[in-house]
Design an enzyme around this catalytic site. Structure first.
Site, PDB file in Angstrom:
ATOM      1  N   LYS A  70     -15.771  -0.953   2.177  1.00 23.94           N
ATOM      2  CA  LYS A  70     -15.088  -1.406   0.961  1.00 23.94           C
ATOM      3  C   LYS A  70     -16.141  -2.017   0.049  1.00 23.94           C
ATOM      4  O   LYS A  70     -16.786  -3.007   0.425  1.00 23.94           O
ATOM      5  CB  LYS A  70     -14.052  -2.483   1.298  1.00 23.94           C
ATOM      6  N   GLU A 112       0.819  -1.216   0.000  1.00 23.18           N
ATOM      7  CA  GLU A 112       0.000   0.000   0.000  1.00 23.18           C
ATOM      8  C   GLU A 112       0.851   1.265   0.000  1.00 23.18           C
ATOM      9  O   GLU A 112       0.366   2.349   0.295  1.00 23.18           O
ATOM     10  CB  GLU A 112      -0.948  -0.015   1.200  1.00 23.18           C
TER      11      GLU A 112
HETATM   12  P1  PGA Z   1      -6.796  -5.759   2.288  1.00 24.21           P
HETATM   13  O1  PGA Z   1      -6.311  -4.923   3.550  1.00 24.21           O
HETATM   14  O2  PGA Z   1      -7.208  -4.837   1.208  1.00 24.21           O
HETATM   15  O3  PGA Z   1      -5.574  -6.564   1.972  1.00 24.21           O
HETATM   16  O4  PGA Z   1      -7.936  -6.616   2.784  1.00 24.21           O
HETATM   17  C1  PGA Z   1      -6.700  -3.641   3.847  1.00 24.21           C
HETATM   18  C2  PGA Z   1      -7.159  -3.518   5.271  1.00 24.21           C
HETATM   19  O5  PGA Z   1      -7.078  -4.486   6.063  1.00 24.21           O
HETATM   20  O6  PGA Z   1      -7.659  -2.457   5.634  1.00 24.21           O
HETATM   21 ZN    ZN Z   2      -8.228  -3.202   7.742  1.00 26.92          ZN
END
Ligand code: PGA
Ligand code: ZN
Length: 403
Positions: free
Chosen positions: A328, A199
């Site tokens: 998300k 990230e």
């Molecule tokens: P992920 O992690 O996109 O790999 O699920 C992001 C998070 O845990 O916020």
């Molecule tokens: Zn998270």
């Protein structure tokens, strides 16, 4: 009322080089929208399946056989398209057609409708009372560990939480915290290799406490210099190191009570403003204990705990588990379900944090989802084209906002 005149789904690659999909939707009016779906690595147990059992090839087959015939001719409305996707899928976890194809098609439809109406996406999606002038805090990833990094701390994300009415100031402050940490790491070990994780945060051989110290120092300096409210935060992604009822760090093993005390201690010691996924994804009561202890000082946020699902979030609201929910889109697969959960947060007076995934695409629509939601925060990496695309889109929305 226009209809869906053409739909397409194609394989593309995310920022980790993993296969995902991109959808294009053409409306009978001639308007068109294209969007891709991101992918997680530390995925929650209760997320929808991103793809059918045989992955992207299975998703493309399901699209040709079951999705396209259902969507063609459907009314050009987000709710109608999302309902058709659910019917075509026929399962509770999107394992029939895949949550990622559904996400891409849902967002591509919204983008086509925004183009058709000659207005920005956020306006089409805006919740009642949202006028596009309240910008989210930046929840910016500065140091990576856990599943998003090799050789880093076992806590997944060390975050700069930058709050300012103007996005250029919050983004600028978060970026400066990231840069300061990089400079501090170089000064501390000039000979050591220094990398970045999935990230965009730095990856270095650090203990959890060393990482928090670097983060706090950088936040303090930038807050003083820029007069922007920027404070440390953390995503523990604790489910990743929870085994047999214990939180197993490299340096210590804790039971649930020990974890409550440890995390509350971190909030006090480092002035954390934000704590995400501090416990296992089934631990509603442990979250509530922490929320009681630190909720007035730090935003306690559920990601794997809720996976954007209204039914799980309702349990958290009843038990007062957290002050906020991470949002998300591809954890639930459609914009309709995403905003159903956002609305539940709004009526319950809890905060939302709109979030990227660790495997991302260089697209900016997430900034519109955040603005339309009246989100407390936009969680996003700070470096890498796929992260900066979202920050730059928020900057543009800030410039376009009515004074
Ligand atoms: P992920 O992690 O996109 O790999 O699920 C992001 C998070 O845990 O916020
Ligand atoms: Zn998270």
């Amino acid at each position: 009322m226009s209809r869906l005149a053409g739909v397409d789904l194609q394989p593309i690659f995310d920022s980790r080089g993993q296969a995902t999909v991109e959808a294009t939707v053409l409306l009978s009016s001639g308007a068109r929208g294209t969007a891709g779906a991101p992918s997680g690595a530390s995925t929650g147990r209760h997320e929808v399946r991103p793809f059918p059992a045989d992955g992207v090839p299975g998703a493309l087959r399901a699209f040709r056989e079951r999705v396209r015939p259902k969507l063609l001719g459907t009314e050009a409305q987000i709710a109608a398209v999302d309902a058709a996707l659910r019917t075509a899928d026929g399962t509770s976890d999107f394992s029939g057609i895949g949550g990622n194809p559904a996400t891409a098609l849902s967002v591509a439809t919204a983008l086509a409708l925004a183009e058709e109406g000659g207005r920005p996406l956020w306006r089409l999606l805006a919740r009642p009372g949202v006028d596009g002038t309240a910008f989210p805090a930046i929840v910016g990833n500065c140091l990576n560990g856990g599943r998003h990094a090799i050789g880093g701390p076992d806590i997944q994300e060390f975050l700069a939480i930058a709050r300012d009415p103007r996005p250029e100031r919050s983004i600028g402050a978060a970026l400066q915290v990231h840069a300061r940490i990089g400079a501090a790491l170089r000064a501390r070990s000039p000979e050591a290799a220094l990398g970045r994780g999935d990230e965009g945060g730095w990856v270095a051989r650090l203990t959890n406490v060393e990482a928090f110290e670097l983060l706090r120092e950088a936040c303090d300096r930038v807050r003083d210099e820029r007069k922007v409210d920027v404070r440390p935060g953390v995503d523990l992604a604790a489910a990743e190191f929870f085994r047999d009822g214990r939180y197993r760090y490299r340096e210590q093993t804790l039971d649930s009570d020990g974890q409550v005390a440890f995390v509350a201690g971190l909030v006090d010691r480092f002035g954390l403003a934000y704590v995400e996924d501090p416990f296992d994804q089934e631990a509603f009561d442990a979250h509530a204990e922490l929320q009681r202890a630190v909720g007035s000082r730090a935003l306690v946020v559920g990601d794997d705990l809720y996976t954007t699902r209204a039914d799980r979030f309702r349990r958290g609201i009843e038990r007062k588990s957290t002050g906020a929910i991470l949002i998300k889109v591809n954890q639930v697969g459609t914009l309709t379900e995403t905003f159903g959960t956002v609305d539940l947060a709004r009526t319950s007076r809890l905060a939302t944090v709109t979030s990227h995934r660790s495997g991302e695409l260089p697209e900016g629509w997430l900034a519109h989802v955040a603005l339309a939601s009246g989100a407390w925060g936009l969680k996003c990496g700070l470096l890498g084209g796929e992260r900066v695309a979202k920050l730059n889109e928020l900057l543009r929305l800030g410039r376009a906002a009515p004074p």
